[in-house]
Design a protein around this motif. Structure first.
Motif, PDB file in Angstrom:
ATOM      1  N   THR A   1      20.978  37.526  47.001  1.00 53.92           N
ATOM      2  CA  THR A   1      20.012  37.421  48.089  1.00 53.92           C
ATOM      3  C   THR A   1      19.696  38.782  48.670  1.00 53.92           C
ATOM      4  OG1 THR A   1      20.790  35.211  48.627  1.00 53.92           O
ATOM      5  CG2 THR A   1      19.546  36.380  50.339  1.00 53.92           C
ATOM      6  N   ALA A   2      20.723  39.624  48.844  1.00 47.70           N
ATOM      7  CA  ALA A   2      20.523  40.950  49.419  1.00 47.70           C
ATOM      8  C   ALA A   2      19.683  41.820  48.508  1.00 47.70           C
ATOM      9  CB  ALA A   2      21.886  41.608  49.684  1.00 47.70           C
ATOM     10  N   VAL A   3      19.938  41.737  47.203  1.00 47.28           N
ATOM     11  CA  VAL A   3      19.186  42.553  46.260  1.00 47.28           C
ATOM     12  C   VAL A   3      17.724  42.155  46.240  1.00 47.28           C
ATOM     13  CG1 VAL A   3      18.898  43.054  43.801  1.00 47.28           C
ATOM     14  CG2 VAL A   3      21.184  43.083  44.823  1.00 47.28           C
ATOM     15  N   ALA A   4      17.459  40.847  46.357  1.00 46.46           N
ATOM     16  CA  ALA A   4      16.100  40.339  46.229  1.00 46.46           C
ATOM     17  C   ALA A   4      15.343  40.333  47.549  1.00 46.46           C
ATOM     18  CB  ALA A   4      16.128  38.936  45.649  1.00 46.46           C
ATOM     19  N   ALA A   5      15.952  40.833  48.632  1.00 45.21           N
ATOM     20  CA  ALA A   5      15.363  40.685  49.958  1.00 45.21           C
ATOM     21  C   ALA A   5      14.115  41.529  50.155  1.00 45.21           C
ATOM     22  CB  ALA A   5      16.398  41.031  51.022  1.00 45.21           C
ATOM     23  N   ASP A   6      14.020  42.681  49.527  1.00 44.13           N
ATOM     24  CA  ASP A   6      12.924  43.599  49.782  1.00 44.13           C
ATOM     25  C   ASP A   6      12.345  44.144  48.484  1.00 44.13           C
ATOM     26  OD1 ASP A   6      13.090  43.518  52.622  1.00 44.13           O
ATOM     27  OD2 ASP A   6      14.840  44.814  52.535  1.00 44.13           O
ATOM     28  N   PRO A   7      11.035  44.430  48.492  1.00 46.24           N
ATOM     29  CA  PRO A   7      10.432  45.066  47.316  1.00 46.24           C
ATOM     30  C   PRO A   7      10.879  46.525  47.198  1.00 46.24           C
ATOM     31  CG  PRO A   7       8.835  44.872  49.085  1.00 46.24           C
ATOM     32  CD  PRO A   7      10.062  44.135  49.537  1.00 46.24           C
ATOM     33  N   PRO A   8      10.621  47.170  46.051  1.00 41.67           N
ATOM     34  CA  PRO A   8      11.102  48.540  45.826  1.00 41.67           C
ATOM     35  C   PRO A   8      10.643  49.511  46.907  1.00 41.67           C
ATOM     36  CG  PRO A   8      10.289  47.601  43.784  1.00 41.67           C
ATOM     37  CD  PRO A   8       9.935  46.617  44.862  1.00 41.67           C
ATOM     38  N   GLY A   9      11.600  50.285  47.427  1.00 45.45           N
ATOM     39  CA  GLY A   9      11.291  51.326  48.394  1.00 45.45           C
ATOM     40  C   GLY A   9      11.182  50.871  49.823  1.00 45.45           C
ATOM     41  N   TYR A  10      11.153  49.576  50.070  1.00 48.21           N
ATOM     42  CA  TYR A  10      10.896  49.074  51.423  1.00 48.21           C
ATOM     43  C   TYR A  10      12.034  49.447  52.365  1.00 48.21           C
ATOM     44  CZ  TYR A  10       9.684  45.904  55.231  1.00 48.21           C
ATOM     45  OH  TYR A  10       9.346  45.378  56.460  1.00 48.21           O
ATOM     46  N   THR A  11      11.668  50.065  53.488  1.00 49.93           N
ATOM     47  CA  THR A  11      12.636  50.413  54.521  1.00 49.93           C
ATOM     48  C   THR A  11      11.903  50.614  55.838  1.00 49.93           C
ATOM     49  OG1 THR A  11      14.293  52.025  55.262  1.00 49.93           O
ATOM     50  CG2 THR A  11      12.488  52.863  53.910  1.00 49.93           C
TER      51      THR A  11
ATOM     52  N   SER B   1       3.353  43.058  49.271  1.00 43.72           N
ATOM     53  CA  SER B   1       4.309  42.351  48.420  1.00 43.72           C
ATOM     54  C   SER B   1       4.392  40.914  48.902  1.00 43.72           C
ATOM     55  CB  SER B   1       5.697  42.995  48.477  1.00 43.72           C
ATOM     56  OG  SER B   1       6.607  42.261  47.674  1.00 43.72           O
ATOM     57  N   TYR B   2       4.072  39.992  48.008  1.00 47.46           N
ATOM     58  CA  TYR B   2       4.106  38.565  48.321  1.00 47.46           C
ATOM     59  C   TYR B   2       5.418  37.911  47.901  1.00 47.46           C
ATOM     60  CZ  TYR B   2      -0.952  39.181  48.870  1.00 47.46           C
ATOM     61  OH  TYR B   2      -2.186  39.610  49.267  1.00 47.46           O
ATOM     62  N   ASP B   3       6.130  38.558  46.978  1.00 45.62           N
ATOM     63  CA  ASP B   3       7.332  37.949  46.409  1.00 45.62           C
ATOM     64  C   ASP B   3       8.615  38.733  46.696  1.00 45.62           C
ATOM     65  OD1 ASP B   3       6.973  40.186  44.857  1.00 45.62           O
ATOM     66  OD2 ASP B   3       6.655  39.101  42.977  1.00 45.62           O
ATOM     67  N   ASP B   4       8.508  39.804  47.496  1.00 47.22           N
ATOM     68  CA  ASP B   4       9.662  40.669  47.799  1.00 47.22           C
ATOM     69  C   ASP B   4      10.240  41.319  46.554  1.00 47.22           C
ATOM     70  OD1 ASP B   4       9.663  40.435  50.590  1.00 47.22           O
ATOM     71  OD2 ASP B   4      10.805  38.572  50.526  1.00 47.22           O
ATOM     72  N   LYS B   5       9.422  41.419  45.492  1.00 45.33           N
ATOM     73  CA  LYS B   5       9.879  42.049  44.255  1.00 45.33           C
ATOM     74  C   LYS B   5       8.909  43.117  43.767  1.00 45.33           C
ATOM     75  CE  LYS B   5      12.162  37.799  42.677  1.00 45.33           C
ATOM     76  NZ  LYS B   5      12.166  36.745  41.617  1.00 45.33           N
TER      77      LYS B   5
END
Length: 204
Positions: free
Chosen positions: A25-35, A173-177
């Motif tokens: 869940t943690a890995v999939a929570a945000d798209p690349p680079g999101y902070t 990002s619609y899918d957090d990926k």
């Protein structure tokens, strides 16, 4: 095997499965680079002051895999305020009959920019900004919003290419990926006396 040992085995297996699910869940929570922790400097947007002609390109349909774009011209005038920790630009899109306004503010304690947008005809300020800053000539800014009723993560990328050229791109990002870029702009520096009137784009 004693009952206590069986119970312990099941307990360990359940905890291990829970740990795996949490990590996934943690890995999939945000798209690349999101902070939301990216920082910058109060002079990040000094380069954008003045007048610019732009070529805007907007994706015709979002989140459907479209590769069709609409291109249109726009003029931008930007003014700095409060010794540079705030700035406002107005974008005139003559062929669309629309105008947009961007407000950027720099939090000197957090060392972070917040970027807000409002446009005609609705005149509604988007209350949740994208936040971030520059590293070198590239700035990244992230936030959350809705595209219609669908929650999205938002990314702005600004590039200070040279003294007379800049580039901007917006992605959702619609899918957090993955990210889908849906709006870009190429900037060329212009003469404020010709393009702007009291810091705003002239109406042609």
């Amino acid at each position: 095997m004693p009952a206590s040992s069986v119970q312990n085995s099941f307990r360990c297996a359940a905890l291990a499965l829970l740990a795996v699910l949490c990590c996934q869940t943690a890995v999939a929570a945000d798209p690349p680079g999101y902070t939301l922790a990216r920082q910058g400097d109060s002079h990040d947007f000094d380069f954008l002051g003045g007048a610019w002609t732009t070529v805007q390109r907007r994706l015709k349909a979002r989140n459907v895999g479209s590769q069709e774009w609409t291109a249109f011209p726009a003029n931008l005038c930007l003014t700095h305020y409060l010794d540079g920790i705030a700035n406002v630009d107005e974008l005139h899109m003559p062929t669309l009959g629309r105008r947009g306004l961007t407000l950027r503010t720099f939090d000197t304690e957090k060392r972070q920019w917040s970027i807000y947008w409002v446009a005609t005809p609705l005149g509604r300020l988007d209350p949740i900004p994208v936040v971030g800053g520059f590293q070198g000539g590239r700035g990244e800014f992230y936030g959350e919003d809705k595209d219609g009723d669908q929650p999205v993560k938002v990314r702005f990328i600004w590039e200070n290419l040279d003294a007379n050229h800049a580039r901007w791109a917006q992605a959702f990002s619609y899918d957090d990926k993955t990210w889908e870029t849906n709006w870009t702009a190429e900037f060329t520096r212009s003469d404020p006396s010709r393009l702007c009137d009291q810091g705003r784009p002239r109406r042609s």
